[in-house]
Design a protein around this motif. Sequence first.
Motif, mmCIF file in Angstrom:
data_model
loop_
_atom_site.group_PDB
_atom_site.id
_atom_site.type_symbol
_atom_site.label_atom_id
_atom_site.label_comp_id
_atom_site.label_asym_id
_atom_site.label_seq_id
_atom_site.Cartn_x
_atom_site.Cartn_y
_atom_site.Cartn_z
ATOM 1 N N VAL A 1 0.827 -1.211 0.000
ATOM 2 C CA VAL A 1 0.000 0.000 0.000
ATOM 3 C C VAL A 1 0.862 1.262 0.000
ATOM 4 O O VAL A 1 0.427 2.320 -0.477
ATOM 5 C CB VAL A 1 -0.976 -0.003 1.201
ATOM 6 N N GLY A 2 2.091 1.160 0.458
ATOM 7 C CA GLY A 2 2.987 2.302 0.497
ATOM 8 C C GLY A 2 3.391 2.823 -0.862
ATOM 9 O O GLY A 2 3.896 3.952 -0.970
ATOM 10 N N ARG A 3 3.153 2.033 -1.919
ATOM 11 C CA ARG A 3 3.532 2.515 -3.241
ATOM 12 C C ARG A 3 2.482 3.462 -3.836
ATOM 13 O O ARG A 3 2.713 4.056 -4.887
ATOM 14 C CB ARG A 3 3.808 1.349 -4.191
ATOM 15 N N ILE A 4 1.344 3.603 -3.158
ATOM 16 C CA ILE A 4 0.332 4.549 -3.625
ATOM 17 C C ILE A 4 0.774 5.965 -3.266
ATOM 18 O O ILE A 4 0.983 6.291 -2.104
ATOM 19 C CB ILE A 4 -1.047 4.247 -3.010
ATOM 20 N N ARG A 5 0.926 6.794 -4.291
ATOM 21 C CA ARG A 5 1.340 8.173 -4.091
ATOM 22 C C ARG A 5 0.120 9.083 -4.127
ATOM 23 O O ARG A 5 -0.718 8.977 -5.024
ATOM 24 C CB ARG A 5 2.334 8.582 -5.187
ATOM 25 N N ARG A 6 0.029 9.971 -3.146
ATOM 26 C CA ARG A 6 -1.087 10.908 -3.120
ATOM 27 C C ARG A 6 -0.664 12.215 -3.777
ATOM 28 O O ARG A 6 0.373 12.793 -3.440
ATOM 29 C CB ARG A 6 -1.534 11.157 -1.682
ATOM 30 N N ALA A 7 -1.469 12.673 -4.729
ATOM 31 C CA ALA A 7 -1.164 13.914 -5.440
ATOM 32 C C ALA A 7 -2.415 14.404 -6.143
ATOM 33 O O ALA A 7 -3.379 13.653 -6.329
ATOM 34 C CB ALA A 7 -0.047 13.681 -6.458
ATOM 35 N N THR A 8 -2.404 15.668 -6.532
ATOM 36 C CA THR A 8 -3.496 16.189 -7.343
ATOM 37 C C THR A 8 -3.125 16.227 -8.824
ATOM 38 O O THR A 8 -3.990 16.393 -9.674
ATOM 39 C CB THR A 8 -3.894 17.606 -6.893
ATOM 40 N N ARG A 9 -1.828 16.068 -9.113
ATOM 41 C CA ARG A 9 -1.336 16.002 -10.489
ATOM 42 C C ARG A 9 -0.341 14.856 -10.595
ATOM 43 O O ARG A 9 0.497 14.681 -9.704
ATOM 44 C CB ARG A 9 -0.667 17.309 -10.904
ATOM 45 N N VAL A 10 -0.404 14.096 -11.687
ATOM 46 C CA VAL A 10 0.524 12.977 -11.833
ATOM 47 C C VAL A 10 1.883 13.459 -12.305
ATOM 48 O O VAL A 10 2.918 12.932 -11.909
ATOM 49 C CB VAL A 10 -0.041 11.900 -12.782
ATOM 50 N N GLY A 11 1.905 14.481 -13.197
ATOM 51 C CA GLY A 11 3.169 15.035 -13.665
ATOM 52 C C GLY A 11 4.058 13.987 -14.311
ATOM 53 O O GLY A 11 3.629 12.904 -14.683
ATOM 54 N N GLY A 12 5.343 14.314 -14.426
ATOM 55 C CA GLY A 12 6.358 13.354 -14.839
ATOM 56 C C GLY A 12 6.196 12.805 -16.239
ATOM 57 O O GLY A 12 5.811 13.498 -17.176
ATOM 58 N N LYS A 13 6.459 11.488 -16.368
ATOM 59 C CA LYS A 13 6.547 10.834 -17.662
ATOM 60 C C LYS A 13 5.202 10.772 -18.375
ATOM 61 O O LYS A 13 4.157 10.666 -17.758
ATOM 62 C CB LYS A 13 7.070 9.400 -17.478
ATOM 63 N N GLU A 14 5.299 10.791 -19.709
ATOM 64 C CA GLU A 14 4.101 10.571 -20.517
ATOM 65 C C GLU A 14 3.814 9.071 -20.563
ATOM 66 O O GLU A 14 4.684 8.239 -20.360
ATOM 67 C CB GLU A 14 4.311 11.114 -21.929
ATOM 68 N N GLY A 15 2.585 8.729 -20.859
ATOM 69 C CA GLY A 15 2.214 7.328 -20.947
ATOM 70 C C GLY A 15 0.716 7.181 -20.817
ATOM 71 O O GLY A 15 -0.039 8.146 -20.896
ATOM 72 N N ALA A 16 0.283 5.949 -20.599
ATOM 73 C CA ALA A 16 -1.133 5.664 -20.448
ATOM 74 C C ALA A 16 -1.534 5.782 -18.983
ATOM 75 O O ALA A 16 -0.705 5.636 -18.082
ATOM 76 C CB ALA A 16 -1.443 4.261 -20.955
#
Length: 319
Positions: free
Chosen positions: A68-83
């Motif tokens: 569960v610790g790999r879930i990142r909380r944010a309002t924007r994903v940012g970073g790399k492009e992708g699906a």
Amino acid sequence: MTHEENIVALLQVLQAHHHVIVTAHARPDGDAVGSALALAEILDQMGHDVEIVFADPVPEIYATLPNVGRIRRATRVGGKEGAVVILECDSIERTGLLDLGSRFVINIDHHASGRPYGAFNWIDENACAVAVLVYRIAEATKVDLTPSMATCLYTAVMSDTGSFTYPGTSAETFELAHTLAVKGASPSQIARDVLFTSPLSKVKLLGAALSNLECDGQIAWSWVTQQDLHRAGATPEDCEGVVNHLISIAGVESAVFLRELPSDNQFRLSIRSKGRVNVAHAAESFGGGGHRTASGCTIDGPLSSATGRILKQLRDEPC
């Protein structure tokens, strides 16, 4: 398309995207959290670069889930492009994430109110949980169904079927639960973690909600205000499950629980039915959605107005 055709098409789409973001709806529940964690592990084994991003925190009752610790909380994903794979949302906006519009969206849902808003859409409203669709992906790709994946998927199915009590529960549901238990999920431990870990604040808030309980014929309703939450030392997360106490009343066919939001004079509604009343339709009339027996929406206040509008809608729903 059949399940098999949907999965083949999904895998073809994923081949074009090495980086994949997995997310789900704001205010994530057990199906959202468990399914996202399991899907991320499937994609890991398939060789993808995977992130899990949620706009809201994971509820405490799911804090013991593997990885569960790999879930990142944010309002924007940012970073790399992708699906981006969006689980059980009827729109991109329901994720609470603000920068998904330019990405390749894969929409996987099981709600009756599901809509084909993605570049790729797989909606199966007959599935009791989105975890069922995630499991089918694991089966089709022949990845190793690890104990951590089994635990997450079992938790998702248990939570979204109301501990195997909702109408969508079927023989297939129990077959899947059996498979997941064989693969390493512990039904008794998961039940303890999810069902028997309520904080004192949640129990106090339940008391406040039950003190506000009203019944009229086959409809039950209750509410809590911001003042009620403050007195109980509670958070919005502590409101989860209150509506289940209302629908459990003998003779009640539909129930609604209203939670006052911190601002804008609005109320968040959780609506339940024993099957005769289509509460998804009722919720959709206010811009919400969900299942026939479990849905939600947000209505403008004041309390008397919000209550009156939803009760009228429920009374007008054909059985």
